[in-house]
Scaffold this motif. Structure first.
Motif, PDB file in Angstrom:
ATOM      1  N   THR A 154       0.822  -1.205   0.000  1.00 47.40           N
ATOM      2  CA  THR A 154       0.000   0.000   0.000  1.00 47.40           C
ATOM      3  C   THR A 154       0.860   1.261   0.000  1.00 47.40           C
ATOM      4  OG1 THR A 154      -1.775  -1.149   1.178  1.00 47.40           O
ATOM      5  CG2 THR A 154      -1.838   1.246   1.190  1.00 47.40           C
ATOM      6  N   ALA A 155       1.965   1.237   0.745  1.00 49.70           N
ATOM      7  CA  ALA A 155       2.851   2.406   0.800  1.00 49.70           C
ATOM      8  C   ALA A 155       3.458   2.697  -0.570  1.00 49.70           C
ATOM      9  CB  ALA A 155       3.953   2.168   1.827  1.00 49.70           C
ATOM     10  N   LYS A 156       3.879   1.654  -1.269  1.00 53.39           N
ATOM     11  CA  LYS A 156       4.454   1.834  -2.605  1.00 53.39           C
ATOM     12  C   LYS A 156       3.413   2.356  -3.588  1.00 53.39           C
ATOM     13  CE  LYS A 156       8.124  -1.652  -2.343  1.00 53.39           C
ATOM     14  NZ  LYS A 156       8.603  -2.965  -2.877  1.00 53.39           N
ATOM     15  N   MET A 157       2.201   1.840  -3.498  1.00 51.30           N
ATOM     16  CA  MET A 157       1.149   2.264  -4.414  1.00 51.30           C
ATOM     17  C   MET A 157       0.813   3.739  -4.221  1.00 51.30           C
ATOM     18  SD  MET A 157       0.638  -0.280  -6.293  1.00 51.30           S
ATOM     19  CE  MET A 157      -0.814   0.259  -7.172  1.00 51.30           C
ATOM     20  N   ALA A 158       0.807   4.192  -2.986  1.00 52.15           N
ATOM     21  CA  ALA A 158       0.534   5.610  -2.725  1.00 52.15           C
ATOM     22  C   ALA A 158       1.672   6.485  -3.243  1.00 52.15           C
ATOM     23  CB  ALA A 158       0.322   5.834  -1.231  1.00 52.15           C
ATOM     24  N   ALA A 159       2.906   5.993  -3.129  1.00 50.11           N
ATOM     25  CA  ALA A 159       4.070   6.790  -3.527  1.00 50.11           C
ATOM     26  C   ALA A 159       4.200   6.918  -5.047  1.00 50.11           C
ATOM     27  CB  ALA A 159       5.342   6.179  -2.959  1.00 50.11           C
ATOM     28  N   LEU A 160       3.691   5.937  -5.794  1.00 54.03           N
ATOM     29  CA  LEU A 160       3.906   5.910  -7.247  1.00 54.03           C
ATOM     30  C   LEU A 160       2.713   6.401  -8.053  1.00 54.03           C
ATOM     31  CD1 LEU A 160       5.721   2.455  -7.467  1.00 54.03           C
ATOM     32  CD2 LEU A 160       6.760   4.724  -7.661  1.00 54.03           C
ATOM     33  N   THR A 161       1.673   6.895  -7.367  1.00 53.61           N
ATOM     34  CA  THR A 161       0.465   7.324  -8.063  1.00 53.61           C
ATOM     35  C   THR A 161       0.148   8.781  -7.770  1.00 53.61           C
ATOM     36  OG1 THR A 161      -0.861   6.480  -6.207  1.00 53.61           O
ATOM     37  CG2 THR A 161      -0.552   5.007  -8.101  1.00 53.61           C
ATOM     38  N   ALA A 162      -0.795   9.323  -8.551  1.00 52.78           N
ATOM     39  CA  ALA A 162      -1.237  10.707  -8.361  1.00 52.78           C
ATOM     40  C   ALA A 162      -2.743  10.771  -8.597  1.00 52.78           C
ATOM     41  CB  ALA A 162      -0.504  11.644  -9.321  1.00 52.78           C
ATOM     42  N   GLY A 163      -3.348  11.893  -8.205  1.00 52.82           N
ATOM     43  CA  GLY A 163      -4.780  12.082  -8.431  1.00 52.82           C
ATOM     44  C   GLY A 163      -5.626  11.173  -7.569  1.00 52.82           C
TER      45      GLY A 163
END
Length: 207
Positions: free
Chosen positions: A88-97
């Motif tokens: 979850t931490a990686k997904m938040a760091a690599l996405t926007a919007g």
């Protein structure tokens, strides 16, 4: 019949001066033509330099977007129930919007962690190929092929698959971030189905 040269000579206009004037006119015409050609070539060179600069910028954007898209796909398709918080931490760091907002929500993060743990979900994936398919302004779409291996408490033996996927990326504070993703030609905008872990089976309880 009197020639014009004789007539001009009779009027006091020296013939050598007429020749000089003609020569000067010829030189002026030549200089004018050469100036036009130089101006035209300069304009073409400027246009060519602008085209090359635009091409290099797009090429650089494509390279950076492929790297960001590959990082996102690896993060989205590699997780382990023994350390679910990392996903979850990686997904938040690599996405926007909206996608970033989804994964950055504490409740969503906890729900995903519980889901991965409950199903004993494990997945590994590698990106075997990736390329840009569309570029418009600050947005790039990357398509890729990934090789996946998935396990859960019902299927302890890895299930191997190969999938065609895509990622839509945009600039966010100078970096390329994923804003949408999907598999094959199917768009999954809004439901985030491509970036969620597999649903844990409900027909049996974890051991």
């Amino acid at each position: 019949m009197r020639s014009r040269w004789k007539l001009w000579s009779d009027r006091g206009i020296p013939i050598p001066i007429l020749g000089l004037v003609a020569a000067l006119l010829a030189v002026a015409t030549t200089v004018g033509v050469m100036s036009y050609r130089n101006w035209d070539l300069s304009g073409r060179n400027d246009a060519l330099e602008s085209t090359l600069a635009d091409y290099r910028r797009k090429e650089a954007d494509c390279t950076a977007a492929i790297k960001a898209g590959t990082d996102f796909l690896l993060a989205a398709n590699n997780f382990d129930y023994r350390k679910p918080d990392e996903w979850t931490a990686k997904m938040a760091a690599l996405t926007a919007g909206p996608v970033h907002d989804y994964f950055a929500t504490p409740k969503v993060a906890q729900d995903n962690t519980d889901l991965i743990k409950a199903g004993k979900l494990r997945k590994t994936a590698t990106v075997s190929d990736a390329a840009c398919t569309a570029q418009q302004g600050g947005a790039v779409r990357v398509i890729a092929q990934i090789d996946e291996s998935t396990q859960n408490f019902q299927t302890p033996d890895p299930v191997k698959t190969t999938s065609a996927v895509w990622v839509q990326l945009s600039r966010d504070s100078g970096s390329w971030k994923a804003v949408d993703s999907g598999r094959g030609d199917q768009a999954l905008r809004g439901d985030l189905a491509a970036t969620q872990p597999p649903v844990a089976p409900t027909t049996a309880q974890p051991r």
